[in-house]
Design an enzyme around this catalytic site. Structure first.
Site, PDB file in Angstrom:
ATOM      1  N   ARG A  47       7.300  12.204  18.893  1.00 44.89           N
ATOM      2  CA  ARG A  47       7.661  12.835  17.616  1.00 44.89           C
ATOM      3  C   ARG A  47       6.917  14.153  17.465  1.00 44.89           C
ATOM      4  O   ARG A  47       7.470  15.165  17.090  1.00 44.89           O
ATOM      5  CB  ARG A  47       7.288  11.876  16.480  1.00 44.89           C
ATOM      6  CG  ARG A  47       7.998  12.166  15.197  1.00 44.89           C
ATOM      7  CD  ARG A  47       7.786  11.073  14.175  1.00 44.89           C
ATOM      8  NE  ARG A  47       6.833  10.066  14.564  1.00 44.89           N
ATOM      9  CZ  ARG A  47       6.916   8.802  14.179  1.00 44.89           C
ATOM     10  NH1 ARG A  47       7.911   8.409  13.425  1.00 44.89           N
ATOM     11  NH2 ARG A  47       6.005   7.936  14.538  1.00 44.89           N
ATOM     12  N   LYS A 107      11.226  -5.744  19.948  1.00 42.53           N
ATOM     13  CA  LYS A 107      11.820  -7.033  19.550  1.00 42.53           C
ATOM     14  C   LYS A 107      12.616  -6.929  18.262  1.00 42.53           C
ATOM     15  O   LYS A 107      13.587  -7.656  18.064  1.00 42.53           O
ATOM     16  CB  LYS A 107      10.748  -8.112  19.437  1.00 42.53           C
ATOM     17  CG  LYS A 107       9.504  -7.713  18.678  1.00 42.53           C
ATOM     18  CD  LYS A 107       8.486  -7.012  19.563  1.00 42.53           C
ATOM     19  CE  LYS A 107       7.439  -6.314  18.723  1.00 42.53           C
ATOM     20  NZ  LYS A 107       6.190  -6.077  19.369  1.00 42.53           N
ATOM     21  N   GLY A 136       3.717 -10.128  24.765  1.00 39.59           N
ATOM     22  CA  GLY A 136       2.895  -9.112  25.445  1.00 39.59           C
ATOM     23  C   GLY A 136       2.874  -9.268  26.950  1.00 39.59           C
ATOM     24  O   GLY A 136       3.904  -9.165  27.612  1.00 39.59           O
ATOM     25  N   LYS A 207      10.589 -12.144  17.741  1.00 42.57           N
ATOM     26  CA  LYS A 207      10.389 -12.664  19.103  1.00 42.57           C
ATOM     27  C   LYS A 207      11.017 -14.048  19.248  1.00 42.57           C
ATOM     28  O   LYS A 207      11.577 -14.379  20.297  1.00 42.57           O
ATOM     29  CB  LYS A 207       8.894 -12.709  19.418  1.00 42.57           C
ATOM     30  CG  LYS A 207       8.262 -11.320  19.487  1.00 42.57           C
ATOM     31  CD  LYS A 207       6.747 -11.393  19.425  1.00 42.57           C
ATOM     32  CE  LYS A 207       6.127 -10.015  19.553  1.00 42.57           C
ATOM     33  NZ  LYS A 207       4.703  -9.981  19.195  1.00 42.57           N
ATOM     34  N   GLY A 306      -1.397  -4.998  22.891  1.00 44.52           N
ATOM     35  CA  GLY A 306      -2.343  -4.001  23.394  1.00 44.52           C
ATOM     36  C   GLY A 306      -1.760  -3.223  24.560  1.00 44.52           C
ATOM     37  O   GLY A 306      -0.769  -3.632  25.179  1.00 44.52           O
TER      38      GLY A 306
END
Ligand code: NAP
Ligand code: HSE
Length: 442
Positions: A47, A107, A136, A207, A306
């Site tokens: 962006r 998701k 993850g 999820k 992460g």
């Protein structure tokens, strides 16, 4: 012979995008040796092109127009790592319709537009890969699609949100409130850009919808899920859990009812017995238990959020993308996993009266004679039978008391109707807090 070069565009260069970039660069030689093809990230969209980044990128690579990447005919693979469901949808659909491999970690997008995206891939000859969208760094999508392909599933239980598990763990270990810990979860790159998606259980529900599609072949609309996040969990609940051998976890249940075999999905803070492995999964870790008719129960545990954990999952999709592209260039058909032939897509959804559990209830009540008896009687009116009642001793002059009740097995409908009734009782001072008591034995 020179290796084939696979050209990749990244839409998004935040937590996940930079993780992917870093590890693809750092392990470039090993990847090339293994794949016989070179992965080259030739374009990146963000962006704000002026923002400082953690990794240096060659001049001319970064732009602020993700659609130009989706439309770029020189690219083989587009990774959508921006989030959101508007521009992300446009980027993914456009790239899929032009026959590209699209990798997404999004998701929310899959939950809202999964069928449309899969159709765009089919119509346009593209491929949609989304390993990083659930749990993850745990390769749970590969496990369900490939490792467990011969199984029909009776249940999937998942701790699917790293941020919530991190918060609940630190609340239990350090006695802090969730607001204090949320800031750390954001700084560590675990939380969504809009963290309400995490703490209100919405991300875990997205999820769960993806897992339900893979395991049961049906895209369940989000509105049909019973979802509650972690914002109402207090130190009173944590103290009860510790004293009684439970951990509090935000658990997604994607399961079939025992008798009728109907599908239901819930995402709720849950009392999980510590003797069951999911009760002991702490911090940013996720865990998924999958019960298959052939294999039995398998459990997967790993970091659920992460930069590096998620990059690991995205890069596994990049490797699959290379295999797909190499096969396509030889005119070989690439088998695309489709859960519908395995499970059909017509599974009925269970009604609340068909879903059974034991429940924990915390009530803030006026400290007056007869209140406990009235609460028990109102629960009994819905056939909800109490298994335990506890109240911490309160001061002589206290006006309120926190009452903790647990129930025997009852239905979701009965407990919700009973709670609604209790909300109308003038001696109940706040909306009762409810958690299922997980029975993970079968
Ligand atoms: P993030 O750190 O906020 O990064 C988002 C990136 O997308 C940024 O580089 C941002 O640009 C760019 N972007 C956003 N809107 C854009 C637009 N309109 N035009 C161009 N670029 C745009 O998010 P993240 O944590 O990496 O998450 C990305 C996706 O991965 C999300 O779908 C998330 O749900 C999913 N995911 C995240 C994790 C995780 O642990 N973080 C794990 C699994 C899946 P600027 O940098 O210029 O702002
Ligand atoms: N915000 C998400 C989580 C990222 O905390 O689990 C991983 O999907």
């Amino acid at each position: 012979m020179s290796e084939r070069v696979i050209k990749i565009g990244l839409c998004g260069f935040g937590v996940v995008g930079q993780g992917v970039f870093n590890h693809v660069q750092a392990k470039a030689k090993a990847l090339t040796d293994q794949l016989g093809a070179q992965l080259e990230i030739t374009r990146i969209a963000v962006r704000d092109t002026k923002k400082a980044r953690d990794f240096a990128v060659a001049d001319g690579v970064v732009c602020d127009d993700p659609m130009s990447i989706a439309q770029d005919e020189s690219l083989d693979v587009v990774c959508e790592l921006m989030g959101g469901t508007t521009l992300a949808l446009e980027v993914c659909s456009t790239a899929l319709k032009s026959g590209k491999v699209v990798i997404t970690a999004n998701k929310a997008l899959l939950c809202d537009y999964g069928p449309e995206l899969l159709k765009a891939a089919k119509d346009g000859g593209g491929h949609l890969l989304f390993e990083a969208s659930v749990a993850g760094g745990i390769p749970i999508i590969k496990a369900i699609n490939e490792g467990l392909v011969i199984n029909s599933f009776s249940s999937i239980y998942g701790i699917l949100n790293g941020t919530c598990n991190y918060i609940l763990t630190r609340m239990a270990n350090e006695g802090l409130s969730y607001e204090e810990i949320l800031k750390d979860a954001k700084d560590l790159g675990y939380a969504e850009a809009d963290e309400t998606l995490d703490v209100q259980g919405i991300d875990a529900a997205h999820k769960a919808v993806v897992l339900a599609y893979l395991a049961y072949g049906r895209w369940v609309p989000y509105k049909d899920l019973f979802v509650e996040g972690v914002t109402k969990v207090t130190q009173d609940d944590i103290a009860y859990a510790k004293e009684n051998g439970y951990g509090i976890k935000l658990v997604a249940v994607i399961a079939k009812t025992r008798d009728a075999g109907k599908l239901y999905i819930t995402v709720l803070p849950t009392l999980v017995p510590l003797k069951y492995v999911l009760g002991r999964v702490d911090g940013v870790f996720n865990a998924v238990s999958v019960r298959g008719d052939v294999v039995g129960e398998t459990v997967y545990i790993g970091p659920g959020a992460g930069r590096d954990a998620t990059a690991s999952a995205v890069i596994s999709d990049l490797v699959d993308a290379v295999k797909t592209l190499v096969c396509s260039s030889k005119n070989e058909k690439v088998p695309v996993f489709d859960p519908v032939p395995r499970c059909g897509c017509d599974m009925e959804l269970a009604e609340p009266e068909e879903i059974e559990s034991r429940y924990y209830l915390r009530l803030l009540v006026q400290d007056e004679p007869g209140v406990l008896a009235e609460v028990a009687s109102r629960l009994a009116a819905y056939d909800v039978s109490l298994a335990s009642v506890s109240q911490k001793e309160v001061a002589e002059d206290a006006s309120q008391a926190s009452l903790i009740l647990t129930t025997h097995m009852t239905t979701e409908k009965a407990i919700l109707d009973a709670i609604k009734n209790l909300e109308g009782y003038e001696c109940v001072d706040a909306k009762p807090f409810m958690m299922p008591i997980g029975n993970f034995e079968d």
